[in-house]
Motif scaffolding. Sequence first.
Motif, PDB file in Angstrom:
ATOM      1  N   LYS A  90       4.169  -1.348   2.288  1.00  0.00           N
ATOM      2  CA  LYS A  90       4.650  -1.349   3.662  1.00  0.00           C
ATOM      3  C   LYS A  90       6.096  -0.892   3.778  1.00  0.00           C
ATOM      4  O   LYS A  90       6.496  -0.363   4.807  1.00  0.00           O
ATOM      5  N   ILE A  91       6.872  -1.107   2.724  1.00  0.00           N
ATOM      6  CA  ILE A  91       8.289  -0.796   2.811  1.00  0.00           C
ATOM      7  C   ILE A  91       8.619   0.543   2.192  1.00  0.00           C
ATOM      8  O   ILE A  91       9.777   0.927   2.159  1.00  0.00           O
ATOM      9  N   GLN A  92       7.630   1.270   1.689  1.00  0.00           N
ATOM     10  CA  GLN A  92       7.907   2.546   1.033  1.00  0.00           C
ATOM     11  C   GLN A  92       8.125   3.645   2.058  1.00  0.00           C
ATOM     12  O   GLN A  92       7.400   4.624   2.126  1.00  0.00           O
ATOM     13  N   SER A  93       9.117   3.491   2.869  1.00  0.00           N
ATOM     14  CA  SER A  93       9.466   4.530   3.837  1.00  0.00           C
ATOM     15  C   SER A  93      10.927   4.380   4.205  1.00  0.00           C
ATOM     16  O   SER A  93      11.466   3.277   4.222  1.00  0.00           O
ATOM     17  N   GLY A  94      11.570   5.503   4.500  1.00  0.00           N
ATOM     18  CA  GLY A  94      12.965   5.469   4.888  1.00  0.00           C
ATOM     19  C   GLY A  94      13.886   5.530   3.682  1.00  0.00           C
ATOM     20  O   GLY A  94      13.459   5.475   2.533  1.00  0.00           O
ATOM     21  N   PRO A  95      15.202   5.668   3.944  1.00  0.00           N
ATOM     22  CA  PRO A  95      16.171   5.758   2.849  1.00  0.00           C
ATOM     23  C   PRO A  95      16.330   4.437   2.115  1.00  0.00           C
ATOM     24  O   PRO A  95      16.221   3.367   2.697  1.00  0.00           O
ATOM     25  N   GLY A  96      16.583   4.531   0.840  1.00  0.00           N
ATOM     26  CA  GLY A  96      16.842   3.344   0.042  1.00  0.00           C
ATOM     27  C   GLY A  96      15.632   2.503  -0.270  1.00  0.00           C
ATOM     28  O   GLY A  96      15.763   1.328  -0.587  1.00  0.00           O
ATOM     29  N   THR A  97      14.415   3.068  -0.160  1.00  0.00           N
ATOM     30  CA  THR A  97      13.208   2.290  -0.401  1.00  0.00           C
ATOM     31  C   THR A  97      12.531   2.672  -1.704  1.00  0.00           C
ATOM     32  O   THR A  97      11.390   2.299  -1.930  1.00  0.00           O
ATOM     33  N   GLU A  98      13.211   3.423  -2.553  1.00  0.00           N
ATOM     34  CA  GLU A  98      12.659   3.781  -3.844  1.00  0.00           C
ATOM     35  C   GLU A  98      13.275   2.904  -4.926  1.00  0.00           C
ATOM     36  O   GLU A  98      14.277   2.230  -4.712  1.00  0.00           O
ATOM     37  N   ILE A  99      12.649   2.953  -6.101  1.00  0.00           N
ATOM     38  CA  ILE A  99      13.178   2.214  -7.238  1.00  0.00           C
ATOM     39  C   ILE A  99      14.541   2.784  -7.615  1.00  0.00           C
ATOM     40  O   ILE A  99      14.697   3.994  -7.782  1.00  0.00           O
ATOM     41  N   THR A 100      15.523   1.913  -7.752  1.00  0.00           N
ATOM     42  CA  THR A 100      16.879   2.318  -8.116  1.00  0.00           C
ATOM     43  C   THR A 100      17.334   1.512  -9.328  1.00  0.00           C
ATOM     44  O   THR A 100      16.613   0.640  -9.832  1.00  0.00           O
ATOM     45  N   LEU A 101      18.565   1.809  -9.771  1.00  0.00           N
ATOM     46  CA  LEU A 101      19.119   1.086 -10.907  1.00  0.00           C
ATOM     47  C   LEU A 101      19.333  -0.390 -10.596  1.00  0.00           C
ATOM     48  O   LEU A 101      19.379  -1.217 -11.514  1.00  0.00           O
TER      49      LEU A 101
END
Length: 936
Positions: free
Chosen positions: A543-554
């Motif tokens: 549900k949250i995989q949309s918009g900026p900053g919603t990917e796996i990060t460090l």
Amino acid sequence: MRDGAGGEGGGGGGGDGGDTICNVKSEKDQSWIPKIIKKRVCTTFVEDSFSNGALCQCGGARDTHASVALGDYFSTAIVNHWDSAQHSSEYPTDAFGELQFPGASKRHSYFLRLSWDTPPSMVYTLMTAHWGLPAPNLVVSVVGGEGRTKLKTWVREVLRQGLVKASQSTGAWILTAGLCEGVGRCVGEAVRDHATAASSVSLNKVVALGIAPWGLVHNREQLVNPQGSFPAKYYVQNMSRDSCCLDKNYQAFLLVDDGSVGRRGGETGFRAKLEDYISHQRTGIWGSGSIDIPVLCMLVSGEASMLERVDLSLKNSMPWLVLAGSGGLADFLSDILENLSSSPTVQSSSEADAEAGPSVDLKDRVAERVKKHFPFEAESDKLVERALSIYQNRDFITIYHGEQEGPNDFDTVLLKALVGASKQRASVDASPYNEELKLAVTWNRVDIAKSELFNGDIHWRYEDMEDSMTDALINDKPQFVRLFTENGLNILDYLTYGRLESLYRSVPDGTVLYQLLQRRLVERLGTAAPTPSNVSDKVAAEKIQSGPGTEITLFEVAGVLELLMGDVCQPFYYDALGLDKISSKRRALRRASKLLRGDCLYREMRCLFPWASLFIWAVLQNRSEMATFFWEMAAESVLSALSGCKILRELSKYEGETETKLTMKELAQSFENLAHDVFSSCYRSNESRSFTLLIRKSPVWGGTTCLQMGMGADARLFFSHDGVQSLLSQIWWGDMKRSTEVWKLLLTFFCPPLCYTNLISFREQEELHQEEGKPNEDGLGRDSDSLYGTTIFSFSDIKHIENDSQEPTTPRTATIKGISHSHRPPKRPFIVSRWRQFWFAPVTSFLGNVLMYFLFLLLFAYVLLVDFKPPPPSGPAITEYVLYFWVFTIVCEEIRETFFLGTMTWRQRIRVYIQDVWNKCDLIAIVLFIIGLICR
């Protein structure tokens, strides 16, 4: 159980309970197929003039057609040629599921009846996602050699020893008709023979896929079941001669239905579309490869009608490999391409102005060869036009003389054929060897890369190896990673923080690492995160995989590492994210959320410790060979091995699959063995430096030491080493000499002024000053015993270093050559320093704890048995108040151990505290005492 349809096509089975459960699951998983996949049924009877009205041009009898079609006399009167698109209709498919050949094999094959105009994307997804066929690294579509065609002996050898063997090494799909005749039968037997000889690991690499016309398959009625067959029992007559039965050695069958019966060629259009669709998909895990899936059409013999198929696919830049000498169309094309290419041609004046117009002489030569190879073909003019069109695209065709060259190194032949075609499509700036390298990586053929590409004749640029390096990393090909590193790829330029994040995003979603990363991502984005095994966790993540900053990060990676490593070391990657100055977890979370919604400039920065970062990435995915290579390349060999052991043992606690958990524990043990062996070599080489190695704080691993990491990893084998035990013994005694008797300790404990006498021997400061006057680089010529005791390994020095380490440690301020002089404690008065030397030693603290515990027990027993007075106002006694205060101090100590040590969150601290058996005993004792006090 199904009724009615269950008896047809073998829908029911006589397997055991486990097979029944699997069949029910397969049936549920594929119940959607009839809603999407259709079949074709002839709905218009077009009379076949050669059958006296008994047959339709579709091949079916008159009585098999519906009454609506038979009654449409007006349409039958004006239609002269039957066409599938106009004269057939689509209905939900009634043949799909699993296929079993009774008495032939325990392995089930998959099958599907589908219309010729079914989207190939839907079929490819069905095969890879639902049937579980591994995504191909190469597709070889064998065209021709069908029907009653007799294959030559050398052609059979090329298919057996060349094609199937090459497919095993590359992980290929082989496409044929899948019938027990011609090429299809030969390929099926070759797959069977290689599967018998090969291991189970390589058995899954070759996928033989049959694409045949539905109306041509014998005994196809056994496959019909509207609810699906799991499995369908397909009885094949034991005939040695060729037939149109399905071959038992194929993994899957696509039975293309155009509404016809007994006619060949109905699957050609769908097969060409499927090949074209696959050629635009990416290789690797979830399409993470550096190239599209290479598709190669291989022509064996063939009829003149296939010329149109060859021409259309060449116009789509599809490469072809023609087996010269196999007969039919293959001989015709090899004759044209080899004999006419070098012949001079003369253009006519009328055609000289046209750019693409073929010469008159060339057309005449082609016409002569058409008459030579196909003397009985009526439409020779069309064949000539098709042949001329093929001649213009001759760069996509490779001629293979198998009778002369033999089947050996056939995989190299396939590689060169694909490379030759890819060079025609490649841009001008691209390296001519780039596509060949990508193919070698895709097929995991490091031997081809070494012999053909990295033999010293080619100068490789960084840009040429960058994509292939990413492909090798994501798809677990450590031999290529090693090859690229040895041939000039600079890991410092390659691994940026952005690329490291992309590597973590490529983690397969079935792994425990993916679940932990998603859980951290959900927490960062403000969603309540359930346990990793909960189904709703994946739903929340989607549900949250949309918009900026919603990917796996460090930040998520750092969170997972903090979960696994605990407070053994400082958080990873906080310096890159700018969070190293923030101590509060909530503030760090808010700061990271704000940072990741904007421009993440840190992603362009180089990773400070690339090999260690790649080592962590490989260990988290339980990749043994890859992690071992990165461990070899990374610094801090002993500490890195212990860290890998720690990560794997903690990660195995979250793994649900028993087999994967076992492999994690085995890999953790192998890393502990490596740490033990490397430290043994260091200890034999230089004893004092090996002790420095154990307590040196590493900037690579968050300021931790080998001793701390070994304790966190429960590395008992490592701690059993003599060198580690020797250092621990020195730390245990502190600044006192290890030869001190226990009675002297007890006497000084009860009479503290004795520590200022010569009763207990301490190391003198003069020894330290003498050591300071000597060189501090190689340690040659000095007393190793005094170095071991005073300069680096005194317990007070270690305590002082630990206090200093609470400050942020950066790679620039970290010391590489052991403990520097500034780390020594400041000089104190003799009274203070001697007091600290005695009372700060661990052996003294332990002795004090033991004595105080016995005193507590004596006081407790005295209060209960002798001085237990009635409630107020008569009591309690003073000794009972002392006992209450003593228990209060014990409670305060337990609270301090739980909430005021380390950098973990309070939930993690409670969980770690509860895991200790002794802490559980302490809690039970305190709770029982409080209950007794309440009852009091």
